[in-house]
Each structure stands twice: as C-alpha cells, then as structure tokens.
Scaffold this motif. Structure first.
Motif, PDB file in Angstrom:
ATOM      1  N   ALA A 105      -5.668  -7.089  -0.110  1.00 30.82           N
ATOM      2  CA  ALA A 105      -5.234  -6.978  -1.787  1.00 30.82           C
ATOM      3  C   ALA A 105      -5.187  -5.340  -1.873  1.00 30.82           C
ATOM      4  CB  ALA A 105      -6.381  -7.553  -2.515  1.00 30.82           C
ATOM      5  N   TYR A 106      -5.646  -4.523  -0.719  1.00 27.62           N
ATOM      6  CA  TYR A 106      -5.678  -3.169  -0.946  1.00 27.62           C
ATOM      7  C   TYR A 106      -4.609  -2.513   0.291  1.00 27.62           C
ATOM      8  CZ  TYR A 106      -7.054   1.537  -1.628  1.00 27.62           C
ATOM      9  OH  TYR A 106      -7.227   3.011  -2.157  1.00 27.62           O
ATOM     10  N   GLU A 108     -11.034  -0.386 -10.157  1.00 24.77           N
ATOM     11  CA  GLU A 108     -10.163  -1.740 -10.074  1.00 24.77           C
ATOM     12  C   GLU A 108     -10.999  -2.773  -9.526  1.00 24.77           C
ATOM     13  OE1 GLU A 108      -6.103  -3.094  -7.733  1.00 24.77           O
ATOM     14  OE2 GLU A 108      -6.833  -1.196  -7.455  1.00 24.77           O
ATOM     15  N   THR A 109     -10.656  -4.057 -10.003  1.00 27.55           N
ATOM     16  CA  THR A 109     -11.669  -5.093  -9.308  1.00 27.55           C
ATOM     17  C   THR A 109     -10.248  -6.178  -9.279  1.00 27.55           C
ATOM     18  OG1 THR A 109     -13.419  -4.542 -10.767  1.00 27.55           O
ATOM     19  CG2 THR A 109     -13.244  -7.209  -9.910  1.00 27.55           C
ATOM     20  N   ARG A 110     -10.391  -6.783  -7.989  1.00 28.58           N
ATOM     21  CA  ARG A 110      -9.628  -7.915  -7.904  1.00 28.58           C
ATOM     22  C   ARG A 110     -10.137  -9.099  -7.329  1.00 28.58           C
ATOM     23  NH1 ARG A 110      -4.096  -5.277  -4.792  1.00 28.58           N
ATOM     24  NH2 ARG A 110      -4.140  -3.467  -6.093  1.00 28.58           N
ATOM     25  N   GLU A 111     -10.170 -10.322  -8.191  1.00 29.38           N
ATOM     26  CA  GLU A 111     -10.907 -11.538  -7.811  1.00 29.38           C
ATOM     27  C   GLU A 111     -10.155 -12.271  -6.846  1.00 29.38           C
ATOM     28  OE1 GLU A 111     -13.459 -14.010  -6.943  1.00 29.38           O
ATOM     29  OE2 GLU A 111     -14.241 -12.515  -8.700  1.00 29.38           O
ATOM     30  N   VAL A 112     -10.199 -12.131  -5.840  1.00 27.80           N
ATOM     31  CA  VAL A 112      -9.353 -12.766  -4.508  1.00 27.80           C
ATOM     32  C   VAL A 112      -9.685 -14.308  -4.492  1.00 27.80           C
ATOM     33  CG1 VAL A 112      -8.773 -12.231  -2.189  1.00 27.80           C
ATOM     34  CG2 VAL A 112      -9.170 -10.370  -3.487  1.00 27.80           C
TER      35      VAL A 112
END
Length: 338
Positions: free
Chosen positions: A165-166, A321-325
């Motif tokens: 995701a990054y 940043e936050t990503r709920e994968v």
C-alpha cells in the motif's frame, strides 16, 4: 462478513467449541498432515503410520477438521486436501507455524487465565510462570523457533502485502526495527531489487537471519545489527519500519521506542507501522481478538487510530496517513513533527 446462521444457542455452541478446533489444527500442523495428503487422498491407517499416531485417534481428529472444511473425507476413513488444509502445508504461503504456535501449552495456559488479566489489568503469563513471555522464549529455543516461524508466516505474506500500500520504488534504505530473523526484509528486498535494508533486533535473534536472507538471495543487500531498539536505532534511513512491534508494549515503552526511532530519522524520513488498527463499535476485526492475546501475554495492546496518533505526537512524530488494508493489519505513515 456473512451473517451467522442458526439459533443464538447454536451460534454460542460453535463459539464455545472453537478452542477445540484450534487445538486440532495445531495437532494437524505439528504432524504435517496437510503435506501428507498433498499428492492425493490417503487412508487413515497409512496417515497414522506416516505420522506415528494411533489410527483411531487420528481418524477422530481428521473427521472433526473435515466437518469444518479442513480436509475432506472422500471415502470411509480416507482423507484428502482442501484449500484450507493447503494453508497448513510447508512453503512460502504457509500458516503451519502459526497453527503450531496455538499448540504451545504455556501460551494456552496464559490464555486460559484471562480472568486474572481482566481482574488485575496485568498479563497472566508472568503470573503463572514468574517470567515474561520473551524471557520464556529465550530459555526455550524449540518454542522460540516455532514463534519465529509463525512471525515469518505472517511477514512473508500478510505484512509484506500490507506494505504494498506504500510506494517504495524510490526508497534506497529501509531499517526494519525489531525485524526478527529477517523474513519481512527478505520479502521486501525480493520485491524491490534496488532496495537495501538494515535489520535491527537482539543479537541472538539477528544471528539467525543469515538462514533466511541467504537462501532468499538478498544477503548482499541486507545488514544485520544486534542491539536494543529502546536505546538506539541505526540513523539516516529513508524509511523506518515496525511490523507488529508497537502492540507488544504499553504506552510508556512504546513511546520510548518511538523516541529512539525519531532520533535516528532524518527530517525527510518516514516511519511505516504495520499493526492492527482497531475500529470502533461492533465491527468484526481480528485486532479485537488479538488484543486479548496481548492482554494475557504482554504488557502491550492493540490500538485505535487515535491511540496511535497520540503515541506518535508524544514522540515528536505526526500521523500523516492511515490505510486499513485488511481485517488483520493496517498501515500507518508517520513523519517528523518538526
């Protein structure tokens, strides 16, 4: 997530019986039953001979697991593989050691003493055994190997996929803080041929990293550093990575660790944290279950996004940043606050 079926009593019975299935899975993983049926159906007597077990008892375990979709009974007393059993085979996408971890008696005893933790707010493992989980592993190398393998199971697939995701395409150097035996580093270096990495963990832990990095063909781009990550972290990297590390510690120790990372970071460095991000309300999430494991084994905890943000802010970092994968992990991105 599908809606549970059956009456409330039937659903509750399935929940109460879940630990029995877990132990059956741990036994199947320890005996390598999934590998034994990988090439085709096998009679339970043949499987018992191959695994050194009692045929009648083994049949009862296989029958129970087949009822859950793990293995399938193709004829009376003959069992074959399923997609679920394939996850317990040895190999790159395996969860075999993760299943074996659930068979460790001391770990299960700590979970069984959850009531102590709920009453006191303290982990039950040191209450039962007079030492921490980490010290226990250091003195029980066979269990430490299972634990390391379980973390490798997750790192190779789940945690590495989370980091997709990054964008790491322009990153030159990553420091994996608390990276264990290097499973995640090996996967990242395999995916990004221009990347270099430093693996930081306790000296006795990183001493075993060569057995992971060498066969992966990435040893020439990986440096191992033995040390105490609460005290000092290798400086000057583009990206600092902590995968399932902060949840092991209470807020005070987590802040100390983040402070050491912040001192090592350049002004343009980035911190990537792979961890469960616990949602509010009744939303099903694996982190809510794992938080009870943390409650019994460690002084740590799973955290919400707001709790992570507060930890970062207290350590000179800001959550950007936050990503709920997925249902197990998320990705939090933090940068220096000044």
């Amino acid at each position: 997530m599908s809606t549970p079926t059956g009456s409330a009593h039937e659903r509750m019975m399935r929940l109460l019986h879940a630990p029995v299935i877990t132990q059956a899975l741990a036994v199947a993983a320890e005996l390598r039953l999934a590998d034994l049926v990988a090439e085709g159906p096998r009679d339970v007597k043949d499987l018992a001979d191959a695994s050194g077990t009692d045929p009648g008892a083994l049949h009862r375990v296989l029958r129970a697991l087949a009822a859950e979709g793990v293995f399938t009974e193709t004829a009376a007393g003959t069992f074959a593989a399923t997609p679920l059993s394939d996850t317990l085979r040895g190999g790159a996408d395996s969860l075999r050691d993760w299943a074996r971890l659930w068979g460790l008696p001391e770990r299960n005893a700590a979970l069984g003493a959850l009531r102590h933790s709920v009453r006191t707010g303290q982990p039950s493992f040191p209450h039962l055994y007079g030492t921490s989980w980490w010290t226990h592993l250091a003195t029980h190398p066979e269990q430490a190997a299972i634990f390391a393998g379980a973390m490798g199971d997750l790192s190779r697939r789940l945690h590495a996929a989370t980091l997709d995701a990054y964008d790491l395409s322009d990153v030159s150097l990553v420091v994996d803080v608390g990276g264990g035996h290097g499973h995640l580093v090996a996967e990242l270096l395999r995916r990004h041929p221009r990347l270099r990495a430093v693996l930081l963990d306790q000296p006795a832990v990183v001493a075993r990293a060569a057995a992971v990095l060498g066969p992966a063909g990435v040893a020439d781009r990986a440096e191992t550093v033995g040390g105490d990550f609460f005290t000092a972290v290798p400086p000057g990297a583009d990206v600092y990575l902590m995968s399932m590390i902060l949840h092991d510690w209470d807020d005070e120790r987590a802040a100390t660790l983040l402070g050491a990372v912040r001192r090592a970071m350049r002004d343009d460095s980035v911190l990537l944290v792979v961890d469960a991000i616990v949602p509010a309300g009744d939303v099903p999430h694996d982190g809510k279950i794992r938080d009870l494991i943390m409650l019994t084994l460690h002084p740590g905890r799973e955290r919400t996004e707001a709790e992570f943000a507060a930890l970062f802010a207290g350590s000179g970092l800001r959550l950007t940043e936050t990503r709920e994968v997925g249902a197990s992990t998320g990705l939090l991105v933090a940068r220096p606050a000044d």
